[in-house]
Design an enzyme around this catalytic site. Structure first.
Site, PDB file in Angstrom:
ATOM      1  CB  SER A   1      39.819  36.075  43.894  1.00 49.48           C
ATOM      2  OG  SER A   1      39.182  34.912  43.378  1.00 49.48           O
ATOM      3  CE  LYS A   2      34.988  41.433  46.265  1.00 49.56           C
ATOM      4  NZ  LYS A   2      34.632  42.532  45.635  1.00 49.56           N
ATOM      5  NE  ARG A   3      37.946  33.005  40.683  1.00 56.70           N
ATOM      6  CZ  ARG A   3      38.646  31.826  40.726  1.00 56.70           C
ATOM      7  NH1 ARG A   3      38.151  30.861  40.506  1.00 56.70           N
ATOM      8  NH2 ARG A   3      39.963  31.956  40.679  1.00 56.70           N
TER       9      ARG A   3
END
Ligand code: GLU
Length: 466
Positions: free
Chosen positions: A239-241
């Site tokens: 994910s964007k993390r």
């Protein structure tokens, strides 16, 4: 041509995700390898969340990665009539029923089930009720076969079986009349003649429901292959993390499409210990037999390594066009000044991304060099003034202006003035590039040309003289 028909079926609710791009790539490679057909289908039945902007973003990313489709883009939103017809067909055949249970009733049933330690599942109230008033709001549910199991052979994961009693009577049409994903995906894959459904394994739980629908609708069941997920370094779903997940963000960060393609294909697929693959090789070699069963971990350093490999070995003419795009987007005028191709050739070995290359290229292109204060304090100092002046004197009358001849000029200055290489090279580099980093001095001079080289050296001498 083989009869293999595969598809990529993105929902246009955002950009093309790294995971989606890998699914698309596996489908594309198989289709090309077997000379089959690669269909692109836009799954936009969720009208509220689908946007034309996302469709464009997805198409642009596929184009950038070089994945052209043979059919499509086809839009599910163009096919609502067909889906309605199929709902009617199942209703007429008694394979589906209208369900009038309200949201509150369903919530209560769910809570009761949880309280009693049962798995929440639609209890079949309307399945048994038969037809009632058509004026009340209702959904249409699929009358799922009960008892027994649904089993399929996954081309990646092997045999997979689900107990039918675990499966709900799936909603195939919502209260607002729109059809649901599991229903339309079956109709489309069947009507489009897709014979291998290759997609992410987040859809594995949907597969038995879809198989039941194929059977109820009288369609042949295709083969399935579910590709394991891509995880971040901490083993949670990418994910964007974990960094950028949009394909086009990588373009903006100065990645080459061939680097991303090469990287993506190795997320889950391998061919011995080979790491570098051209698209042509991938089309020859790719096969589901070598796709692993377990999830892969996204490794940004490896992607960067591949990118620097493709920059190092890339064609300077092509790279200079891509570099120009990056420079122009930063507002740099590339129409005057040294030829970009020469700059690219000088920087290929020293840039991991096009963005990095663009930053380094600025030193060649700018009118006035921006000298790093630290480097100036160390090298643009009085003891280096005379060596720089001697270099200017020699260069002013030097006839040839190519790297090799400039090397002779530079060595002449060293010899005549009894100087060690570094003594002259470092101040020269700072004068020309503003810093102690960069390609070879004589290559820098060749690219800058006589006028710019001498101007910059004089500017540095002026700075020393105060
Ligand atoms: N539209 C679905 C998604 O984006 C894909 C469905 C499928 O491949 O079956 O997740």
């Amino acid at each position: 041509m083989s009869n293999l028909r595969v598809r990529f079926a993105p929902s246009p609710t955002g950009y093309l995700h790294i995971g989606g791009a890998r699914t698309a790539l596996f489908n594309f490679l198989l289709a090309r390898k077997q000379q089959g057909t690669f269909v692109l289908r836009i799954e936009d039945t969720d009208v509220a969340r689908s946007t034309q902007e996302s469709v464009n973003a997805i198409l642009q990313a596929m184009d950038w990665l070089g994945m052209d489709c043979d059919e499509g883009p086809l839009y599910q939103s163009d096919r609502f009539d067909l889906y309605r017809q199929k709902v009617d067909q199942l209703l007429a055949e008694g394979k589906a029923y209208r369900c009038y249970c309200t949201a509150d009733e369903l919530e209560k049933k769910r809570e009761d089930a949880l309280k009693e330690g049962r798995k929440p599942k639609y209890d079949g109230t309307c399945r048994e009720r038969g037809e009632v008033s058509r004026d009340l709001p209702c959904v249409v549910r699929f009358k799922a076969p009960q008892g027994g199991a649904t089993t399929f052979h996954d081309r990646i994961k092997g045999s997979i079986s689900f107990q039918n009693d675990e499966l709900d009577d799936l909603i195939i049409q919502r209260t607002d009349g729109t059809p649901t994903y599991n229903f339309v995906v079956v109709i489309d894959d069947a009507e489009m003649g897709i014979n291998l459904v290759l997609r992410g394994d987040d859809h594995i739980n949907n597969t038995p429901r879809q198989i039941m629908l194929y059977e109820a609708l009288g369609y042949p069941v295709p083969d399935f292959a579910h590709v394991p997920m891509i995880l971040g370094a901490d083993k949670s779903r990418l994910s964007k993390r974990h960094g950028a997940t949009s394909v086009m963000a990588y373009k903006d960060m100065g990645y080459l499409p061939e680097a991303l393609v090469n990287y993506l294909v190795r997320l889950g697929w391998s061919h011995g210990d080979q790491e570098i693959f051209s698209m042509k090789e991938l089309i020859e070699l790719f096969s589901l037999d070598n796709v692993g069963k377990s999830a892969s971990v996204f490794n940004p350093e490896k992607l960067l390594w591949l990118n620097s490999h493709y920059i190092k070995t890339g064609d300077p003419a092509r790279l200079s066009e891509l570099l120009a795009e990056h420079l122009q987007s930063e507002g740099v005028d590339v129409s005057t000044g040294p030829a970009l191709e020469a700059i690219v050739a000088a920087l290929q070995d020293r840039s991991k991304t096009l963005v990095e290359m663009a930053q380094q290229a600025l030193c060649f292109l700018c009118e006035k060099v921006d000298v790093d204060e630290k480097a100036a304090a160390k090298f643009l100092v009085d003891k280096n003034r005379q060596p720089l002046e001697a270099l200017v004197r020699t260069l002013e009358t030097w006839k040839e202006w190519d790297e090799k001849s400039l090397d002779t000029a530079f060595k002449n200055v060293l010899e005549t003035n009894d100087l060690k290489f570094g003594k002259l090279a470092q101040p020269t580099r700072v004068a020309l590039m503003g810093d102690t980093k960069g390609p070879g001095i004589c290559l820098i001079m060749q690219i800058l040309g006589r006028e710019k080289t001498i101007d910059r050296l004089k500017e540095a001498i002026g700075r020393i003289s105060g």
